[in-house]
Design a protein around this motif. Structure first.
Motif, PDB file in Angstrom:
ATOM      1  N   PRO A  42       0.844  -1.202   0.000  1.00 16.16           N
ATOM      2  CA  PRO A  42       0.000   0.000   0.000  1.00 16.16           C
ATOM      3  C   PRO A  42       0.879   1.251   0.000  1.00 16.16           C
ATOM      4  O   PRO A  42       1.847   1.335   0.758  1.00 16.16           O
ATOM      5  CB  PRO A  42      -0.795  -0.114   1.307  1.00 16.16           C
ATOM      6  CG  PRO A  42      -0.718  -1.561   1.688  1.00 16.16           C
ATOM      7  CD  PRO A  42       0.631  -2.016   1.213  1.00 16.16           C
ATOM      8  N   TYR A  43       0.547   2.221  -0.875  1.00 15.62           N
ATOM      9  CA  TYR A  43       1.346   3.442  -0.915  1.00 15.62           C
ATOM     10  C   TYR A  43       0.521   4.715  -0.734  1.00 15.62           C
ATOM     11  O   TYR A  43       1.089   5.792  -0.518  1.00 15.62           O
ATOM     12  CB  TYR A  43       2.135   3.525  -2.227  1.00 15.62           C
ATOM     13  CG  TYR A  43       1.294   3.687  -3.478  1.00 15.62           C
ATOM     14  CD1 TYR A  43       0.888   4.946  -3.920  1.00 15.62           C
ATOM     15  CD2 TYR A  43       0.909   2.585  -4.226  1.00 15.62           C
ATOM     16  CE1 TYR A  43       0.116   5.092  -5.069  1.00 15.62           C
ATOM     17  CE2 TYR A  43       0.144   2.727  -5.370  1.00 15.62           C
ATOM     18  CZ  TYR A  43      -0.254   3.981  -5.784  1.00 15.62           C
ATOM     19  OH  TYR A  43      -1.023   4.125  -6.911  1.00 15.62           O
ATOM     20  N   ALA A  44      -0.814   4.640  -0.796  1.00 13.58           N
ATOM     21  CA  ALA A  44      -1.650   5.837  -0.639  1.00 13.58           C
ATOM     22  C   ALA A  44      -3.115   5.439  -0.548  1.00 13.58           C
ATOM     23  O   ALA A  44      -3.495   4.304  -0.859  1.00 13.58           O
ATOM     24  CB  ALA A  44      -1.451   6.796  -1.812  1.00 13.58           C
ATOM     25  N   HIS A  45      -3.935   6.409  -0.125  1.00 18.54           N
ATOM     26  CA  HIS A  45      -5.385   6.294  -0.226  1.00 18.54           C
ATOM     27  C   HIS A  45      -5.874   7.379  -1.185  1.00 18.54           C
ATOM     28  O   HIS A  45      -5.485   8.539  -1.069  1.00 18.54           O
ATOM     29  CB  HIS A  45      -6.060   6.479   1.132  1.00 18.54           C
ATOM     30  CG  HIS A  45      -6.074   5.234   1.965  1.00 18.54           C
ATOM     31  ND1 HIS A  45      -5.243   5.047   3.042  1.00 18.54           N
ATOM     32  CD2 HIS A  45      -6.825   4.104   1.864  1.00 18.54           C
ATOM     33  CE1 HIS A  45      -5.468   3.862   3.579  1.00 18.54           C
ATOM     34  NE2 HIS A  45      -6.426   3.272   2.881  1.00 18.54           N
ATOM     35  N   PHE A  94      -0.279  16.261  -3.072  1.00 21.92           N
ATOM     36  CA  PHE A  94      -0.557  15.680  -4.386  1.00 21.92           C
ATOM     37  C   PHE A  94      -2.016  15.287  -4.555  1.00 21.92           C
ATOM     38  O   PHE A  94      -2.432  14.849  -5.630  1.00 21.92           O
ATOM     39  CB  PHE A  94       0.303  14.425  -4.602  1.00 21.92           C
ATOM     40  CG  PHE A  94       1.780  14.676  -4.591  1.00 21.92           C
ATOM     41  CD1 PHE A  94       2.338  15.661  -5.370  1.00 21.92           C
ATOM     42  CD2 PHE A  94       2.616  13.907  -3.800  1.00 21.92           C
ATOM     43  CE1 PHE A  94       3.709  15.887  -5.364  1.00 21.92           C
ATOM     44  CE2 PHE A  94       3.984  14.108  -3.777  1.00 21.92           C
ATOM     45  CZ  PHE A  94       4.534  15.115  -4.572  1.00 21.92           C
ATOM     46  N   GLY A  95      -2.816  15.399  -3.479  1.00 21.93           N
ATOM     47  CA  GLY A  95      -4.208  14.970  -3.557  1.00 21.93           C
ATOM     48  C   GLY A  95      -4.423  13.538  -3.128  1.00 21.93           C
ATOM     49  O   GLY A  95      -5.436  12.929  -3.476  1.00 21.93           O
ATOM     50  N   LEU A  96      -3.479  12.994  -2.368  1.00 20.61           N
ATOM     51  CA  LEU A  96      -3.589  11.632  -1.857  1.00 20.61           C
ATOM     52  C   LEU A  96      -3.475  11.647  -0.333  1.00 20.61           C
ATOM     53  O   LEU A  96      -2.822  12.520   0.235  1.00 20.61           O
ATOM     54  CB  LEU A  96      -2.484  10.739  -2.429  1.00 20.61           C
ATOM     55  CG  LEU A  96      -2.517  10.451  -3.922  1.00 20.61           C
ATOM     56  CD1 LEU A  96      -1.183   9.864  -4.384  1.00 20.61           C
ATOM     57  CD2 LEU A  96      -3.660   9.502  -4.274  1.00 20.61           C
ATOM     58  N   ASP A  97      -4.108  10.687   0.314  1.00 20.49           N
ATOM     59  CA  ASP A  97      -3.922  10.491   1.739  1.00 20.49           C
ATOM     60  C   ASP A  97      -2.874   9.418   1.962  1.00 20.49           C
ATOM     61  O   ASP A  97      -2.711   8.524   1.115  1.00 20.49           O
ATOM     62  CB  ASP A  97      -5.243  10.088   2.396  1.00 20.49           C
ATOM     63  CG  ASP A  97      -6.233  11.241   2.487  1.00 20.49           C
ATOM     64  OD1 ASP A  97      -5.785  12.411   2.407  1.00 20.49           O
ATOM     65  OD2 ASP A  97      -7.439  10.987   2.621  1.00 20.49           O
ATOM     66  N   PRO A  98      -2.152   9.451   3.081  1.00 21.69           N
ATOM     67  CA  PRO A  98      -1.132   8.426   3.344  1.00 21.69           C
ATOM     68  C   PRO A  98      -1.711   7.019   3.353  1.00 21.69           C
ATOM     69  O   PRO A  98      -2.922   6.824   3.562  1.00 21.69           O
ATOM     70  CB  PRO A  98      -0.590   8.818   4.715  1.00 21.69           C
ATOM     71  CG  PRO A  98      -0.907  10.277   4.848  1.00 21.69           C
ATOM     72  CD  PRO A  98      -2.192  10.475   4.125  1.00 21.69           C
ATOM     73  N   ALA A  99      -0.847   6.051   3.149  1.00 21.60           N
ATOM     74  CA  ALA A  99      -1.290   4.658   3.078  1.00 21.60           C
ATOM     75  C   ALA A  99      -1.854   4.165   4.398  1.00 21.60           C
ATOM     76  O   ALA A  99      -2.738   3.320   4.415  1.00 21.60           O
ATOM     77  CB  ALA A  99      -0.128   3.771   2.631  1.00 21.60           C
ATOM     78  N   LYS A 100      -1.339   4.695   5.510  1.00 21.43           N
ATOM     79  CA  LYS A 100      -1.790   4.241   6.831  1.00 21.43           C
ATOM     80  C   LYS A 100      -2.370   5.391   7.622  1.00 21.43           C
ATOM     81  O   LYS A 100      -2.041   6.531   7.407  1.00 21.43           O
ATOM     82  CB  LYS A 100      -0.611   3.601   7.591  1.00 21.43           C
ATOM     83  CG  LYS A 100      -0.056   2.367   6.891  1.00 21.43           C
ATOM     84  CD  LYS A 100       1.114   1.801   7.661  1.00 21.43           C
ATOM     85  CE  LYS A 100       1.698   0.575   6.966  1.00 21.43           C
ATOM     86  NZ  LYS A 100       2.852   0.001   7.688  1.00 21.43           N
TER      87      LYS A 100
END
Length: 252
Positions: A98-101, A246-252
């Motif tokens: 997993p790298y992002a949400h 970047f418009g992403l949430d962290p993976a965790k």
């Protein structure tokens, strides 16, 4: 003379190989199109390794990789397709990384008569075309379908949907006017270009299943160590802390 010629030939053979080792072929989900140029530049500065990227819907890319497309890493917009590649023997396991949400938003041109845009825009009788990505191919399309179902609007809007192949094409539909609004990724909506011409609102996170974006190393990669180093960098605390920009949430 012979020694000099031999040295020159050896140089001509070895140097290209060294440069080839400094590149990684990355197959990316379409929502990463605005993100990867910045990540590429940062990674090359940090490591000297250049990222060569290709984009498409997660399902389409997974099919291409299963058919032998030469890539080192697959960055999907979900976990399902990377896991399928692992299970079928095309990627290294036991599980994707997993790298992002991902984040789903509703976007419209600033010039749209439906402005100011809100979730109520989806109930506006003037809405005739709503762009979404194909739920069968694109994780953001599946999330869009889930959100419309959660809001009790899917049956009402189903005949008004303009279905695109991937999330980048979905954004193009909304930008061009082929659709009045689009359910697109925050990565695209928050890019400089789309901020300059449109506005967006977030879809409530509880309206769709989490978009867990995951990566995997292809078994056919000739440089798995470099590929692993890239995934380690992408999931490092420093890079994870920057994902929101970047418009992403962290993976965790």
């Amino acid at each position: 003379m012979r020694r000099a010629l031999f040295a020159l030939l050896a140089f001509m053979v070895i140097v290209p190989r060294l440069y080839a080792q400094k590149q990684l072929q990355i197959a990316c989900a379409a929502d990463l199109q605005p993100v990867m140029p910045t990540l590429d530049a940062a990674y090359e500065r940090a490591t000297g390794v250049r990222l060569v990227t290709a984009f498409g819907s997660s399902a389409t890319i997974a099919q291409q990789l299963a058919n032998g497309a030469p890539q080192d890493v697959f960055l999907s917009a979900d976990t399902v397709h990377p896991q399928q590649l692992i299970d079928s023997g095309f990627a290294l396991g036991p599980a994707p990384t997993p790298y992002a949400h991902g984040v789903l938003v509703l976007w419209a041109l600033k010039t749209s008569p439906l402005q100011p845009i809100s979730l109520d825009t989806l109930k506006d009788s003037r809405l005739t075309h709503l762009a979404i990505a194909n739920p069968a191919h694109a994780p953001y399309g599946l999330a869009a379908q889930q959100a419309l179902q959660h809001l009790g609007l899917y049956q009402q809007l189903q005949h008004r949907l303009a279905v695109a192949e991937n999330i980048a094409q979905t954004a193009q539909f909304a930008e061009s006017g082929n659709a009045q609004v689009g359910l697109i990724s925050l990565t695209i909506a928050s890019s400089e270009h789309f901020r300059s011409i449109g506005t967006f609102v977030r879809i409530p996170a509880d309206a769709y299943q989490p978009i867990q974006q995951s990566g995997v190393i292809l078994k056919s990669s000739k440089q798995p160590a470099l590929a692993k180093a890239f995934l380690d960098w992408l999931t490092s605390p420093r890079i994870q802390q920057q994902l929101e920009s970047f418009g992403l949430d962290p993976a965790k």
